[in-house]
Design a protein around this motif. Sequence first.
Motif, mmCIF file in Angstrom:
data_model
loop_
_atom_site.group_PDB
_atom_site.id
_atom_site.type_symbol
_atom_site.label_atom_id
_atom_site.label_comp_id
_atom_site.label_asym_id
_atom_site.label_seq_id
_atom_site.Cartn_x
_atom_site.Cartn_y
_atom_site.Cartn_z
ATOM 1 N N ALA A 80 0.831 -1.205 0.000
ATOM 2 C CA ALA A 80 0.000 0.000 0.000
ATOM 3 C C ALA A 80 0.864 1.252 0.000
ATOM 4 C CB ALA A 80 -0.929 -0.002 1.206
ATOM 5 N N LYS A 81 1.948 1.247 0.780
ATOM 6 C CA LYS A 81 2.843 2.398 0.818
ATOM 7 C C LYS A 81 3.539 2.588 -0.526
ATOM 8 C CE LYS A 81 3.736 2.343 5.759
ATOM 9 N NZ LYS A 81 4.706 2.063 6.821
ATOM 10 N N ALA A 82 3.956 1.501 -1.162
ATOM 11 C CA ALA A 82 4.602 1.595 -2.473
ATOM 12 C C ALA A 82 3.633 2.157 -3.508
ATOM 13 C CB ALA A 82 5.116 0.225 -2.906
ATOM 14 N N GLN B 89 3.994 5.660 -5.586
ATOM 15 C CA GLN B 89 3.922 5.658 -7.043
ATOM 16 C C GLN B 89 2.902 6.695 -7.533
ATOM 17 O OE1 GLN B 89 2.633 1.967 -8.801
ATOM 18 N NE2 GLN B 89 3.839 2.339 -10.644
ATOM 19 N N ARG B 90 1.742 6.767 -6.885
ATOM 20 C CA ARG B 90 0.732 7.760 -7.267
ATOM 21 C C ARG B 90 1.251 9.178 -7.057
ATOM 22 N NH1 ARG B 90 -2.949 4.345 -4.525
ATOM 23 N NH2 ARG B 90 -2.868 5.756 -2.756
ATOM 24 N N GLN B 91 1.953 9.406 -5.941
ATOM 25 C CA GLN B 91 2.495 10.729 -5.661
ATOM 26 C C GLN B 91 3.562 11.115 -6.685
ATOM 27 O OE1 GLN B 91 3.762 10.091 -1.612
ATOM 28 N NE2 GLN B 91 1.867 10.916 -0.754
ATOM 29 N N ALA B 92 4.412 10.159 -7.052
ATOM 30 C CA ALA B 92 5.449 10.437 -8.047
ATOM 31 C C ALA B 92 4.830 10.745 -9.406
ATOM 32 C CB ALA B 92 6.404 9.249 -8.157
ATOM 33 N N LYS C 16 1.845 12.010 -9.958
ATOM 34 C CA LYS C 16 1.215 13.328 -9.872
ATOM 35 C C LYS C 16 2.275 14.428 -9.959
ATOM 36 C CE LYS C 16 -1.843 16.118 -7.013
ATOM 37 N NZ LYS C 16 -2.604 16.181 -5.765
ATOM 38 N N ALA C 17 3.398 14.241 -9.269
ATOM 39 C CA ALA C 17 4.475 15.230 -9.312
ATOM 40 C C ALA C 17 5.042 15.364 -10.721
ATOM 41 C CB ALA C 17 5.579 14.852 -8.333
ATOM 42 N N ALA C 18 5.206 14.233 -11.397
ATOM 43 C CA ALA C 18 5.728 14.272 -12.769
ATOM 44 C C ALA C 18 4.743 14.974 -13.696
ATOM 45 C CB ALA C 18 6.007 12.856 -13.266
ATOM 46 N N GLN C 19 3.460 14.704 -13.544
ATOM 47 C CA GLN C 19 2.452 15.362 -14.377
ATOM 48 C C GLN C 19 2.428 16.867 -14.114
ATOM 49 O OE1 GLN C 19 -1.023 13.088 -13.324
ATOM 50 N NE2 GLN C 19 -0.844 11.779 -15.135
ATOM 51 N N THR C 20 2.576 17.237 -12.861
ATOM 52 C CA THR C 20 2.603 18.657 -12.528
ATOM 53 C C THR C 20 3.811 19.332 -13.162
ATOM 54 O OG1 THR C 20 1.491 18.232 -10.437
ATOM 55 C CG2 THR C 20 2.695 20.312 -10.613
ATOM 56 N N ARG C 21 4.939 18.662 -13.087
ATOM 57 C CA ARG C 21 6.162 19.275 -13.611
ATOM 58 C C ARG C 21 6.242 19.225 -15.116
ATOM 59 N NH1 ARG C 21 12.379 18.375 -11.751
ATOM 60 N NH2 ARG C 21 13.241 19.776 -13.300
ATOM 61 N N TRP C 22 5.878 18.112 -15.719
ATOM 62 C CA TRP C 22 6.101 17.919 -17.146
ATOM 63 C C TRP C 22 4.808 17.933 -17.973
ATOM 64 C CZ3 TRP C 22 11.035 18.476 -18.000
ATOM 65 C CH2 TRP C 22 11.934 18.086 -17.017
ATOM 66 N N GLY C 23 3.678 18.029 -17.348
ATOM 67 C CA GLY C 23 2.398 17.914 -18.052
ATOM 68 C C GLY C 23 2.150 18.961 -19.112
ATOM 69 N N ASN C 24 2.684 20.143 -18.990
ATOM 70 C CA ASN C 24 2.421 21.223 -19.933
ATOM 71 C C ASN C 24 3.425 21.276 -21.073
ATOM 72 O OD1 ASN C 24 0.235 21.969 -18.397
ATOM 73 N ND2 ASN C 24 1.401 23.449 -17.180
ATOM 74 N N ARG C 25 4.329 20.347 -21.179
ATOM 75 C CA ARG C 25 5.374 20.410 -22.215
ATOM 76 C C ARG C 25 5.051 19.553 -23.372
ATOM 77 N NH1 ARG C 25 11.003 21.199 -19.080
ATOM 78 N NH2 ARG C 25 10.239 22.796 -17.745
#
Length: 117
Positions: free
Chosen positions: A97-99, A103-106, A108-117
């Motif tokens: 569950a922690k893994a 994974q979901r948090q990573a 989301k972070a990647a989408q936030t950072r790279w989603g607009n490119r």
Amino acid sequence: MDADFGPAGARLVESITSEFDFSLEPAKLALLERAARTTDRIAQLEEAAAQAPLMVKGSQGQQVISPLIAESRAQTSLLDKLLKSLQLPDTDEDTAAKAEQRQRQAKKAAQTRWGNR
């Protein structure tokens, strides 16, 4: 463990002792017993709070939250500390569950950072 527990405390003891053996660790057995008694107390408080009004008159006549709610919250905090003091290792289910959460948090972070490119 020879103690008599209520239903909630007995379930806690059973769930932990079915996974972990504390027979050679009297300090952990004492913590588990206290945790079970605290679990029973929480169940009693929650049952009483369910029958009582949420708000009651305070010492000056003002409306305040029922003392049963505050005590239940305090006992829940104590239970959390007692269970952490047992230093139980994560089960495979907890680890998975922690893994998954990481994974979901990573993602989301990647989408936030790279989603607009």
